[in-house]
Design a protein around this motif. Sequence first.
Motif, PDB file in Angstrom:
ATOM      1  N   HIS A  19     -38.253-186.078  92.053  1.00 42.67           N
ATOM      2  CA  HIS A  19     -39.282-186.822  91.321  1.00 42.67           C
ATOM      3  C   HIS A  19     -39.697-188.088  92.064  1.00 42.67           C
ATOM      4  CE1 HIS A  19     -38.448-184.129  87.992  1.00 42.67           C
ATOM      5  NE2 HIS A  19     -37.167-184.448  88.088  1.00 42.67           N
ATOM      6  N   GLY A  20     -39.453-188.128  93.354  1.00 38.03           N
ATOM      7  CA  GLY A  20     -39.851-189.292  94.136  1.00 38.03           C
ATOM      8  C   GLY A  20     -38.777-190.350  94.276  1.00 38.03           C
ATOM      9  N   GLY A  21     -37.607-190.122  93.703  1.00 41.67           N
ATOM     10  CA  GLY A  21     -36.519-191.095  93.793  1.00 41.67           C
ATOM     11  C   GLY A  21     -35.308-190.527  94.512  1.00 41.67           C
ATOM     12  N   VAL A  22     -34.210-191.251  94.424  1.00 43.61           N
ATOM     13  CA  VAL A  22     -32.966-190.860  95.079  1.00 43.61           C
ATOM     14  C   VAL A  22     -31.909-190.604  94.020  1.00 43.61           C
ATOM     15  CG1 VAL A  22     -31.147-191.622  96.662  1.00 43.61           C
ATOM     16  CG2 VAL A  22     -33.532-192.194  97.142  1.00 43.61           C
ATOM     17  N   ALA A  23     -31.188-189.505  94.162  1.00 44.21           N
ATOM     18  CA  ALA A  23     -30.101-189.159  93.246  1.00 44.21           C
ATOM     19  C   ALA A  23     -28.778-189.282  93.974  1.00 44.21           C
ATOM     20  CB  ALA A  23     -30.286-187.734  92.721  1.00 44.21           C
ATOM     21  N   ASP A  24     -27.747-189.636  93.226  1.00 41.81           N
ATOM     22  CA  ASP A  24     -26.390-189.752  93.754  1.00 41.81           C
ATOM     23  C   ASP A  24     -25.499-188.831  92.926  1.00 41.81           C
ATOM     24  OD1 ASP A  24     -23.831-190.449  94.527  1.00 41.81           O
ATOM     25  OD2 ASP A  24     -24.181-192.614  94.435  1.00 41.81           O
ATOM     26  N   ASP A  25     -24.924-187.833  93.579  1.00 42.00           N
ATOM     27  CA  ASP A  25     -24.067-186.869  92.873  1.00 42.00           C
ATOM     28  C   ASP A  25     -22.686-187.423  92.558  1.00 42.00           C
ATOM     29  OD1 ASP A  25     -26.096-184.988  92.968  1.00 42.00           O
ATOM     30  OD2 ASP A  25     -25.358-184.071  94.824  1.00 42.00           O
ATOM     31  N   LEU A  26     -22.363-188.607  93.090  1.00 45.49           N
ATOM     32  CA  LEU A  26     -21.009-189.144  92.926  1.00 45.49           C
ATOM     33  C   LEU A  26     -21.031-190.476  92.173  1.00 45.49           C
ATOM     34  CD1 LEU A  26     -19.469-188.354  96.437  1.00 45.49           C
ATOM     35  CD2 LEU A  26     -19.493-186.940  94.371  1.00 45.49           C
ATOM     36  N   THR A  27     -21.666-190.494  91.033  1.00 45.77           N
ATOM     37  CA  THR A  27     -21.689-191.719  90.236  1.00 45.77           C
ATOM     38  C   THR A  27     -20.559-191.763  89.219  1.00 45.77           C
ATOM     39  OG1 THR A  27     -23.218-190.702  88.680  1.00 45.77           O
ATOM     40  CG2 THR A  27     -24.177-192.010  90.465  1.00 45.77           C
ATOM     41  N   GLU A  28     -19.863-190.655  89.026  1.00 48.91           N
ATOM     42  CA  GLU A  28     -18.764-190.602  88.064  1.00 48.91           C
ATOM     43  C   GLU A  28     -17.722-189.607  88.546  1.00 48.91           C
ATOM     44  OE1 GLU A  28     -20.709-189.507  84.472  1.00 48.91           O
ATOM     45  OE2 GLU A  28     -21.018-187.426  85.098  1.00 48.91           O
ATOM     46  N   PRO A  29     -16.479-189.725  88.065  1.00 47.67           N
ATOM     47  CA  PRO A  29     -15.430-188.813  88.536  1.00 47.67           C
ATOM     48  C   PRO A  29     -15.774-187.335  88.363  1.00 47.67           C
ATOM     49  CG  PRO A  29     -14.437-190.671  87.413  1.00 47.67           C
ATOM     50  CD  PRO A  29     -15.923-190.799  87.222  1.00 47.67           C
ATOM     51  N   ALA A  30     -16.480-186.982  87.297  1.00 45.63           N
ATOM     52  CA  ALA A  30     -16.841-185.569  87.094  1.00 45.63           C
ATOM     53  C   ALA A  30     -17.683-185.042  88.248  1.00 45.63           C
ATOM     54  CB  ALA A  30     -17.585-185.406  85.769  1.00 45.63           C
ATOM     55  N   GLY A  47      -5.730-180.338  96.795  1.00 43.96           N
ATOM     56  CA  GLY A  47      -4.717-179.583  96.064  1.00 43.96           C
ATOM     57  C   GLY A  47      -5.287-178.990  94.794  1.00 43.96           C
ATOM     58  N   PRO A  48      -4.648-177.941  94.291  1.00 37.49           N
ATOM     59  CA  PRO A  48      -5.210-177.199  93.148  1.00 37.49           C
ATOM     60  C   PRO A  48      -5.258-177.998  91.852  1.00 37.49           C
ATOM     61  CG  PRO A  48      -2.996-176.430  93.664  1.00 37.49           C
ATOM     62  CD  PRO A  48      -3.387-177.361  94.760  1.00 37.49           C
ATOM     63  N   ASP A  49      -4.440-179.015  91.735  1.00 40.21           N
ATOM     64  CA  ASP A  49      -4.380-179.771  90.484  1.00 40.21           C
ATOM     65  C   ASP A  49      -5.201-181.056  90.521  1.00 40.21           C
ATOM     66  OD1 ASP A  49      -2.606-177.843  89.490  1.00 40.21           O
ATOM     67  OD2 ASP A  49      -0.889-178.896  90.363  1.00 40.21           O
ATOM     68  N   PHE A  50      -6.040-181.197  91.543  1.00 42.82           N
ATOM     69  CA  PHE A  50      -6.804-182.447  91.685  1.00 42.82           C
ATOM     70  C   PHE A  50      -7.750-182.650  90.516  1.00 42.82           C
ATOM     71  CE2 PHE A  50     -10.704-184.628  93.093  1.00 42.82           C
ATOM     72  CZ  PHE A  50     -10.152-185.854  93.433  1.00 42.82           C
ATOM     73  N   THR A  51      -7.705-183.836  89.948  1.00 42.46           N
ATOM     74  CA  THR A  51      -8.696-184.293  88.974  1.00 42.46           C
ATOM     75  C   THR A  51      -9.107-185.699  89.383  1.00 42.46           C
ATOM     76  OG1 THR A  51      -7.712-182.984  87.196  1.00 42.46           O
ATOM     77  CG2 THR A  51      -9.168-184.783  86.549  1.00 42.46           C
ATOM     78  N   ALA A  52     -10.390-185.885  89.615  1.00 37.64           N
ATOM     79  CA  ALA A  52     -10.863-187.179  90.093  1.00 37.64           C
ATOM     80  C   ALA A  52     -10.674-188.258  89.040  1.00 37.64           C
ATOM     81  CB  ALA A  52     -12.338-187.074  90.469  1.00 37.64           C
ATOM     82  N   ASP A  53     -10.318-189.433  89.513  1.00 37.67           N
ATOM     83  CA  ASP A  53     -10.256-190.614  88.654  1.00 37.67           C
ATOM     84  C   ASP A  53     -11.108-191.704  89.318  1.00 37.67           C
ATOM     85  OD1 ASP A  53      -8.739-191.663  90.760  1.00 37.67           O
ATOM     86  OD2 ASP A  53      -6.837-191.411  89.711  1.00 37.67           O
ATOM     87  N   PRO A  54     -11.314-192.831  88.663  1.00 36.12           N
ATOM     88  CA  PRO A  54     -12.171-193.864  89.260  1.00 36.12           C
ATOM     89  C   PRO A  54     -11.701-194.335  90.636  1.00 36.12           C
ATOM     90  CG  PRO A  54     -11.908-194.291  86.921  1.00 36.12           C
ATOM     91  CD  PRO A  54     -10.967-193.154  87.259  1.00 36.12           C
ATOM     92  N   ALA A  55     -10.393-194.401  90.860  1.00 34.06           N
ATOM     93  CA  ALA A  55      -9.894-194.862  92.162  1.00 34.06           C
ATOM     94  C   ALA A  55     -10.238-193.862  93.261  1.00 34.06           C
ATOM     95  CB  ALA A  55      -8.380-195.090  92.093  1.00 34.06           C
ATOM     96  N   ALA A  56     -10.042-192.564  92.992  1.00 37.85           N
ATOM     97  CA  ALA A  56     -10.377-191.546  93.984  1.00 37.85           C
ATOM     98  C   ALA A  56     -11.878-191.543  94.263  1.00 37.85           C
ATOM     99  CB  ALA A  56      -9.918-190.170  93.503  1.00 37.85           C
ATOM    100  N   LEU A  57     -12.668-191.671  93.201  1.00 34.57           N
ATOM    101  CA  LEU A  57     -14.120-191.710  93.375  1.00 34.57           C
ATOM    102  C   LEU A  57     -14.527-192.891  94.247  1.00 34.57           C
ATOM    103  CD1 LEU A  57     -16.970-190.683  92.640  1.00 34.57           C
ATOM    104  CD2 LEU A  57     -16.871-192.189  90.645  1.00 34.57           C
ATOM    105  N   ALA A  58     -13.987-194.069  93.965  1.00 25.96           N
ATOM    106  CA  ALA A  58     -14.345-195.261  94.745  1.00 25.96           C
ATOM    107  C   ALA A  58     -13.964-195.088  96.215  1.00 25.96           C
ATOM    108  CB  ALA A  58     -13.661-196.499  94.152  1.00 25.96           C
ATOM    109  N   ALA A  59     -12.799-194.486  96.476  1.00 21.69           N
ATOM    110  CA  ALA A  59     -12.358-194.291  97.856  1.00 21.69           C
ATOM    111  C   ALA A  59     -13.269-193.321  98.594  1.00 21.69           C
ATOM    112  CB  ALA A  59     -10.920-193.789  97.868  1.00 21.69           C
ATOM    113  N   VAL A  60     -13.655-192.232  97.938  1.00 17.92           N
ATOM    114  CA  VAL A  60     -14.530-191.251  98.578  1.00 17.92           C
ATOM    115  C   VAL A  60     -15.920-191.852  98.812  1.00 17.92           C
ATOM    116  CG1 VAL A  60     -15.711-189.036  98.240  1.00 17.92           C
ATOM    117  CG2 VAL A  60     -13.259-189.233  97.769  1.00 17.92           C
TER     118      VAL A  60
END
Length: 203
Positions: A19-30, A47-60
């Motif tokens: 739509h003419g803008g920029v999207a970010d797929d990593l704005t939340e852990p989901a 690993g198979p049991d990975f669930t993202a949390d805010p710390a992992a998201l911020a690091a990535v």
Amino acid sequence: MDVDQLAVELAVTIRHDGHGGVADDLTEPAGLDRWVREHPAARIAAGPDFTADPAALAAVVEVRTAVRALFARAVLPGPPSSADAGLLPPAAQAIGRLNAASALVPVTALLDWPPDGPPAAGWAVPGGPTAGDRLTGAIARAAIAFLAGPDREKLRACPAPRCVRYFVKEHARQEWCKPSCGNRARVARHHARRRAQTAAHQD
């Protein structure tokens, strides 16, 4: 997917939103969870049991910022992605971020050579790093391998109007990250020519 391409796949989680803008797929852990599930190399690293949390998201996201800064350097003298204008750290800082993320999870090379088969190289991760550190470290190592490898010379910032993606040029005639960007660029050029012709007739 080649593990080294993981860095490119991470970089393009910033994209045109249609739509003419920029999207970010990593704005939340989901969003990070979805991305990991969609990329086997990331899933294996986390690993198979990975669930993202805010710390992992911020690091990535921090690694992604470093990757995009170094991609901007890699495509010089061409222009970087327009999404990055004025938002990226200096190259030296980006390199430091990548190296620090890679060092979070040291890996050890192992040799496996069964009596009835050929030798094979493998890797072990000593200690008990968190899933987030394993993921971040793997992405950083993939980025380092990509930037130090031959595909860096094929990296391009897509020049299509409003596109903000980087891509690896797969053949000599490839100009765009995907066909839809080529179509959009051709339409934009056509409209620009029509406007120029109209303006010339009015003069």
